[in-house]
Design an enzyme around this catalytic site. Structure first.
Site, PDB file in Angstrom:
ATOM      1  N   GLU A  97       0.892  -1.167   0.000  1.00  0.00           N
ATOM      2  CA  GLU A  97       0.000   0.000   0.000  1.00  0.00           C
ATOM      3  C   GLU A  97       0.924   1.209   0.000  1.00  0.00           C
ATOM      4  O   GLU A  97       1.488   1.561   1.036  1.00  0.00           O
ATOM      5  CB  GLU A  97      -0.882  -0.003   1.256  1.00  0.00           C
ATOM      6  CG  GLU A  97      -1.771  -1.222   1.413  1.00  0.00           C
ATOM      7  CD  GLU A  97      -2.916  -1.254   0.418  1.00  0.00           C
ATOM      8  OE1 GLU A  97      -3.326  -0.175  -0.051  1.00  0.00           O
ATOM      9  OE2 GLU A  97      -3.382  -2.360   0.089  1.00  0.00           O
ATOM     10  N   CYS A 115      -1.630   9.402   2.162  1.00  0.00           N
ATOM     11  CA  CYS A 115      -1.284   8.838   0.844  1.00  0.00           C
ATOM     12  C   CYS A 115      -2.283   9.292  -0.222  1.00  0.00           C
ATOM     13  O   CYS A 115      -1.940   9.380  -1.397  1.00  0.00           O
ATOM     14  CB  CYS A 115      -1.234   7.331   0.922  1.00  0.00           C
ATOM     15  SG  CYS A 115      -2.686   6.631   1.696  1.00  0.00           S
TER      16      CYS A 115
HETATM   17  P1  NAD Z   1       8.623   4.750   4.572  1.00  0.00           P
HETATM   18  O1  NAD Z   1       8.592   3.951   3.331  1.00  0.00           O
HETATM   19  O2  NAD Z   1       9.808   5.599   4.838  1.00  0.00           O
HETATM   20  O3  NAD Z   1       8.525   3.772   5.835  1.00  0.00           O
HETATM   21  C1  NAD Z   1       7.465   2.847   5.981  1.00  0.00           C
HETATM   22  C2  NAD Z   1       7.912   1.749   6.915  1.00  0.00           C
HETATM   23  O4  NAD Z   1       8.962   1.007   6.290  1.00  0.00           O
HETATM   24  C3  NAD Z   1       8.482   2.242   8.234  1.00  0.00           C
HETATM   25  O5  NAD Z   1       8.148   1.338   9.246  1.00  0.00           O
HETATM   26  C4  NAD Z   1       9.968   2.221   7.981  1.00  0.00           C
HETATM   27  O6  NAD Z   1      10.738   2.152   9.151  1.00  0.00           O
HETATM   28  C5  NAD Z   1      10.088   0.954   7.156  1.00  0.00           C
HETATM   29  N1  NAD Z   1      11.288   0.857   6.330  1.00  0.00           N
HETATM   30  C6  NAD Z   1      11.982   1.850   5.734  1.00  0.00           C
HETATM   31  N2  NAD Z   1      13.013   1.327   5.019  1.00  0.00           N
HETATM   32  C7  NAD Z   1      12.935  -0.017   5.157  1.00  0.00           C
HETATM   33  C8  NAD Z   1      13.708  -1.096   4.647  1.00  0.00           C
HETATM   34  N3  NAD Z   1      14.763  -0.912   3.866  1.00  0.00           N
HETATM   35  N4  NAD Z   1      13.349  -2.352   4.997  1.00  0.00           N
HETATM   36  C9  NAD Z   1      12.263  -2.576   5.785  1.00  0.00           C
HETATM   37  N5  NAD Z   1      11.507  -1.591   6.290  1.00  0.00           N
HETATM   38  C10 NAD Z   1      11.845  -0.314   5.974  1.00  0.00           C
HETATM   39  O7  NAD Z   1       7.268   5.580   4.630  1.00  0.00           O
HETATM   40  P2  NAD Z   1       6.814   6.670   5.698  1.00  0.00           P
HETATM   41  O8  NAD Z   1       7.591   7.921   5.464  1.00  0.00           O
HETATM   42  O9  NAD Z   1       6.782   6.099   7.070  1.00  0.00           O
HETATM   43  O10 NAD Z   1       5.296   6.868   5.244  1.00  0.00           O
HETATM   44  C11 NAD Z   1       4.911   7.694   4.209  1.00  0.00           C
HETATM   45  C12 NAD Z   1       4.612   6.899   2.954  1.00  0.00           C
HETATM   46  O11 NAD Z   1       3.622   5.924   3.196  1.00  0.00           O
HETATM   47  C13 NAD Z   1       4.050   7.786   1.848  1.00  0.00           C
HETATM   48  O12 NAD Z   1       4.613   7.426   0.621  1.00  0.00           O
HETATM   49  C14 NAD Z   1       2.565   7.453   1.871  1.00  0.00           C
HETATM   50  O13 NAD Z   1       1.892   7.713   0.676  1.00  0.00           O
HETATM   51  C15 NAD Z   1       2.601   6.007   2.197  1.00  0.00           C
HETATM   52  N6  NAD Z   1       1.323   5.567   2.730  1.00  0.00           N
HETATM   53  C16 NAD Z   1       0.527   4.749   1.972  1.00  0.00           C
HETATM   54  C17 NAD Z   1      -0.722   4.359   2.449  1.00  0.00           C
HETATM   55  C18 NAD Z   1      -1.629   3.450   1.671  1.00  0.00           C
HETATM   56  O14 NAD Z   1      -2.507   2.840   2.277  1.00  0.00           O
HETATM   57  N7  NAD Z   1      -1.489   3.340   0.364  1.00  0.00           N
HETATM   58  C19 NAD Z   1      -1.143   4.803   3.697  1.00  0.00           C
HETATM   59  C20 NAD Z   1      -0.307   5.623   4.432  1.00  0.00           C
HETATM   60  C21 NAD Z   1       0.926   5.999   3.947  1.00  0.00           C
END
Ligand code: NAD
Length: 473
Positions: A248, A282
């Site tokens: 997502e 998002c």
């Molecule tokens: P992010 O991708 O930086 O982090 C998301 C999660 O992944 C966090 O728990 C982070 O610690 C973890 N993570 C980061 N790098 C990783 C790796 N290499 N391996 C494993 N885990 C890792 O995102 P964010 O800044 O926390 O959130 C914002 C993003 O989330 C935006 O792009 C937003 O659009 C998206 N989002 C999508 C939805 C949806 O339902 N489509 C909902 C909410 C947020």
């Protein structure tokens, strides 16, 4: 200094010497300290999730449902504490945090109901003589340990969107929350234990990305359910091997306002959808397309409304827009605004940054190639572009590598039907903005915005496998 909070490994609280400072985005002050799980801890979490899947997969539906209802009750009981935590760790306004906690409770309740509804199919097999007298019996079984990775922007409800369906499905679960917002997820783990979920089958492990990647690669995980940025999500899918992966991800949602729509209503909804949670949703409204005949009127209304937004301390009841999650996130988003302005875009509101605050910004005269349109800005920034024909509006909205949700304002049912058929998104909202979401409904991105579906009923499908038994009496 307060004792750091421990993390949960197979129902057991543990501590470590690697400490994460959780900061209030508004002031930067430390509001909590959390121990990070290391490689040995996640190895133990994986072992526990694999061996205790044997416990959860035998839980009958009514028991899984009761556990989830008990969890929803605990969320209600602890709602004040959860609201306060979300305000401090995510920098959300109190009204948004209250809404998130209500939604989290609803997400768990829907999961409780869906736990009892996981059904199957009877397939007559007498298609030809070979199958005469036999029937196929199709039934869903829990898939296995689920690894749930969640983002910072809805730290509680998005964790519930994974934990709820995993429990409903009968899977064991390891939750890896975002580093900025781990406290509400740890509280959720605590409540899941208290609600009676088999202790060994649940882990909540804040950890570094390299440690999280270890779990993503591990063959004992059956399903990775990830919500977060496109860059991280698609990378994880590449390293996940054969396991099932749900993504997502983000987007750059478009909203089309046609001249036969309700213009003041549309503008009000665009302001709510583009600027609440400082644009960090998002499905935030990012690209607004206005039909030329109402362009001047709608733009003037929009700019007035945006300039009137109160920006400031998220704890104050009158605040509309709080800080972004961090100064570095604000800086990165603001660089896209500056780049657009240097490329000839006009600023009608905002256009400045102060620490973690990007002032609510409305840009015009942007091009499709600029990063404010092409990428996810994830900040209180909206671009406005006029169009002449409805076909042009659809083409502009589709000019994106993403496809999460879109909104369209028109009272012409034929245009709504055309948009439904032609917009390449997971969800279309007619006469409201892209930001509208109900937690029981299916929710998914297409193209760069992800794969798989959420909403408890649909997430349960992702977290179970359908098997067939041929029954010969
Ligand atoms: P992010 O991708 O930086 O982090 C998301 C999660 O992944 C966090 O728990 C982070 O610690 C973890 N993570 C980061 N790098 C990783 C790796 N290499 N391996 C494993 N885990 C890792 O995102 P964010 O800044 O926390 O959130 C914002 C993003 O989330 C935006 O792009 C937003 O659009 C998206 N989002 C999508 C939805 C949806 O339902 N489509 C909902 C909410 C947020």
């Amino acid at each position: 200094m307060t004792e750091p909070r421990g993390f949960l490994v197979g129902g057991e609280w543990r501590t470590s010497t690697e400490i994460l400072e959780v900061r209030f985005p508004y002031t930067g002050e430390t509001v909590g300290r959390v121990c990070l799980a290391g490689s040995k801890d996640v190895e133990d979490a994986l072992r526990s999730a694999e061996s205790d899947f044997s416990l959860t997969r035998r839980l009958p539906a009514h028991r899984r449902s009761e556990i989830l209802y008990a969890l929803a009750g605990l969320i209600r009981e602890r709602s004040e504490e959860l609201i306060g935590t979300i305000v401090l760790e995510a920098g959300k306004t109190r009204a948004l945090a209250e809404n998130e906690v209500l939604r989290a409770k609803a997400t768990i309740e829907v999961s409780a109901e869906e736990a009892r509804r996981i059904d199957g199919t009877i397939l007559p097999l007498d298609w030809n003589a070979a199958g005469e007298g036999r029937v196929g019996c199709l039934r869903r079984f829990p898939l296995g340990p689920v690894l749930a990775i969640t983002p910072f922007n809805f730290p509680l409800n998005l964790a519930c969107h994974k934990l709820g369906p995993a429990i409903a499905a009968g899977d064991s679960v390891i939750l890896k929350p975002a580093s900025a917002t781990p406290i509400s997820a740890l509280m959720l783990g605590e409540m899941a234990l208290e609600a009676g979920f088999p202790a060994e089958a649940i882990s909540v492990v804040p950890c570094r990305p390299d440690v999280a990647e270890r779990m993503v690669r591990d063959g004992r995980i059956a399903c990775v359910s990830f919500t977060g940025s496109p860059a991280v999500g698609w990378h994880l899918r590449e390293i996940a091997g054969r396991k099932r992966v749900g993504l997502e991800l983000g987007g750059n949602a478009a909203v089309i306002v046609h001249s036969d729509g309700d213009i003041p209503f549309a503008v009000g909804r665009i302001v709510a959808g583009g600027f609440s949670n400082a644009g960090q949703t998002c499905i935030s409204v990012q690209r607004v397309y206005l039909h030329r005949p109402i362009y001047d009127e709608a733009l003037a209304l929009l700019v007035d409304r945006v300039r009137a937004l109160t920006v400031g301390d998220p704890r104050e009841p009158g605040t509309d827009v709080g800080p972004m999650i961090s100064e570095s996130a604000a800086r990165a988003a603001f660089a896209k605004v500056q780049e657009a302005v240097e490329g000839g875009a006009g600023v009608l509101a905002g256009g400045t940054r102060n620490g973690p605050f990007v002032m609510p910004t409305v840009l015009l005269d942007t091009t499709a190639e600029m990063r404010v349109n092409r990428t996810e800005v994830f900040a209180p920034v909206v671009t406005v572009t006029p169009y002449d024909t409805f076909e042009e509006a659809i083409a502009l909205a589709n000019d994106s590598e993403y496809g999460l949700q879109a909104g369209i304002f028109t009272h012409d049912a034929r245009r709504i039907a055309q948009a439904f058929a032609e917009l390449r998104v997971g969800g279309l909202v007619a006469n409201d903005v892209s930001t509208f979401r109900m937690d029981h409904a299916p929710y998914c991105g297409v193209r760069g915005s992800g794969i798989g579906r959420e909403g408890p009923k649909y997430a349960i499908e992702e977290m179970t496998e359908e098997r067939m038994m041929v029954f010969s009496p």
